[in-house]
Design an enzyme around this catalytic site. Structure first.
Site, PDB file in Angstrom:
ATOM      1  N   PRO A  29      -5.003  72.113   2.240  1.00  0.00           N
ATOM      2  CA  PRO A  29      -5.620  73.396   2.596  1.00  0.00           C
ATOM      3  C   PRO A  29      -4.634  74.478   3.022  1.00  0.00           C
ATOM      4  CG  PRO A  29      -5.876  71.832   4.395  1.00  0.00           C
ATOM      5  CD  PRO A  29      -5.295  71.060   3.246  1.00  0.00           C
TER       6      PRO A  29
ATOM      7  N   HIS B 113       7.886  80.278 -14.118  1.00  0.00           N
ATOM      8  CA  HIS B 113       7.169  80.024 -12.872  1.00  0.00           C
ATOM      9  C   HIS B 113       8.027  80.413 -11.672  1.00  0.00           C
ATOM     10  CE1 HIS B 113       4.467  77.653 -15.421  1.00  0.00           C
ATOM     11  NE2 HIS B 113       3.610  77.659 -14.416  1.00  0.00           N
TER      12      HIS B 113
ATOM     13  N   ARG C  28      -9.966  72.168  13.380  1.00  0.00           N
ATOM     14  CA  ARG C  28     -10.845  72.849  12.440  1.00  0.00           C
ATOM     15  C   ARG C  28     -10.010  73.548  11.370  1.00  0.00           C
ATOM     16  NH1 ARG C  28     -15.810  71.347  12.233  1.00  0.00           N
ATOM     17  NH2 ARG C  28     -16.506  73.420  11.593  1.00  0.00           N
TER      18      ARG C  28
ATOM     19  N   LYS D  82       8.507  75.788  -7.747  1.00  0.00           N
ATOM     20  CA  LYS D  82       7.829  74.776  -8.570  1.00  0.00           C
ATOM     21  C   LYS D  82       8.757  73.584  -8.762  1.00  0.00           C
ATOM     22  CE  LYS D  82       5.233  74.204 -12.877  1.00  0.00           C
ATOM     23  NZ  LYS D  82       4.097  73.565 -12.165  1.00  0.00           N
TER      24      LYS D  82
END
EC number: 1.17.1.8
Length: 265
Positions: free
Chosen positions: A11, A154, A43, A158
């Site tokens: 996340p 890119h 959270r 990467k």
């Protein structure tokens, strides 16, 4: 449409945060948990600043066995991504994987487990719909213009080269193009690697620079003409339309699907 309960791995990454925004703005998506290597029990909204629900788990197996979910989205790295995918399939949790760099052996292991568990899994080297169309158009063009080279560009963080998109493009082109050696038969590199990687006669060139996101040109040459098929992702939000399609589709599958091209007619 019924609510789809999602566990998100990764996340805090740039792609992960885009996925959080997708979940936040999609009425029938709900974040029920996230997997990260830090911030146990916190959270997600407190850690990322994005107003979504869900608690962070550092133990992926514990998360998947504890939380009632419909789909796993993984946007991490090949090592963690394979681990999370195998855990999800063992739990019969459909998964959408946006991690590139899996080996053929990795894909074989995932494919076998998905078939054994009769559980859907979508692994996409690129979730941008335009990039998928670029690959499909290139596959079509290669039937008539077999001389082709790929230039993929890119950002400089990467890890894998060439990109999963370039590798998938080569695989799709090989389905319509016969093996062919391109260029002069006596060609010689005066600096090693100048002609890029050679896959079945297709040269693949990788660029890594700050300021780039994800870009690819597929350049075909014929008698007196060239054809360039180009796609540019100028923001990571470009990948979210494909993530949404994959999340909405994966529960209807009972096997591994590699590439969104399998879902787009």
């Amino acid at each position: 449409m019924n609510t789809i309960r999602i566990i998100l791995a990764g996340p805090r990454g740039k792609m992960g945060q885009e996925a959080l925004r997708l979940i936040q703005t999609t009425d029938h998506f709900q974040l029920v948990a996230a997997i990260d290597h830090t911030h146990e029990g916190e959270r997600v909204s407190d850690v990322t600043g994005i107003d979504v629900g869900g608690t962070i788990y550092t133990d992926a197996a514990h998360c998947m066995s504890t939380i009632e979910a419909d789909v796993l989205i993984d946007l991490t790295n090949p090592e963690a991504g394979k681990k999370h995918t195998m855990l999800a399939l063992q739990s019969r949790l459909p998964s959408v994987i946006g991690t590139s760099g899996f080996s053929e052996m990795d894909l074989g292991d995932i494919r076998a487990l998905a078939k054994e568990q009769q559980t859907g899994c979508i692994i996409a080297p690129n979730f941008a719909i335009g990039a998928v169309l670029m690959m499909k158009f290139s596959q079509m063009a290669a039937r008539y213009l077999p001389d082709v080279e790929i230039v993929e560009k890119h950002h400089d963080q990467k890890l894998d080269a060439p990109s999963g998109t370039a590798v998938k493009t080569v695989e799709m082109i090989q389905q319509t193009r016969s093996s062919k050696t391109q260029g002069h038969p006596d060609e010689k590199e005066t600096i090693s690697g100048a002609r890029g990687a050679d896959v079945d006669g297709i040269h693949v060139h990788s660029m890594r620079l700050p300021g780039l996101v994800a870009h690819q040109q597929v350049v075909f040459g014929g008698e007196g003409e060239t054809l360039t098929i180009q796609h540019d992702s100028i923001h990571r939000s470009s990948f979210m339309s494909g993530v949404r399609l994959a999340v909405e589709t994966v529960r209807s599958l009972d096997e591994l699907v590699y590439g969104l091209d399998e879902l787009i007619e």
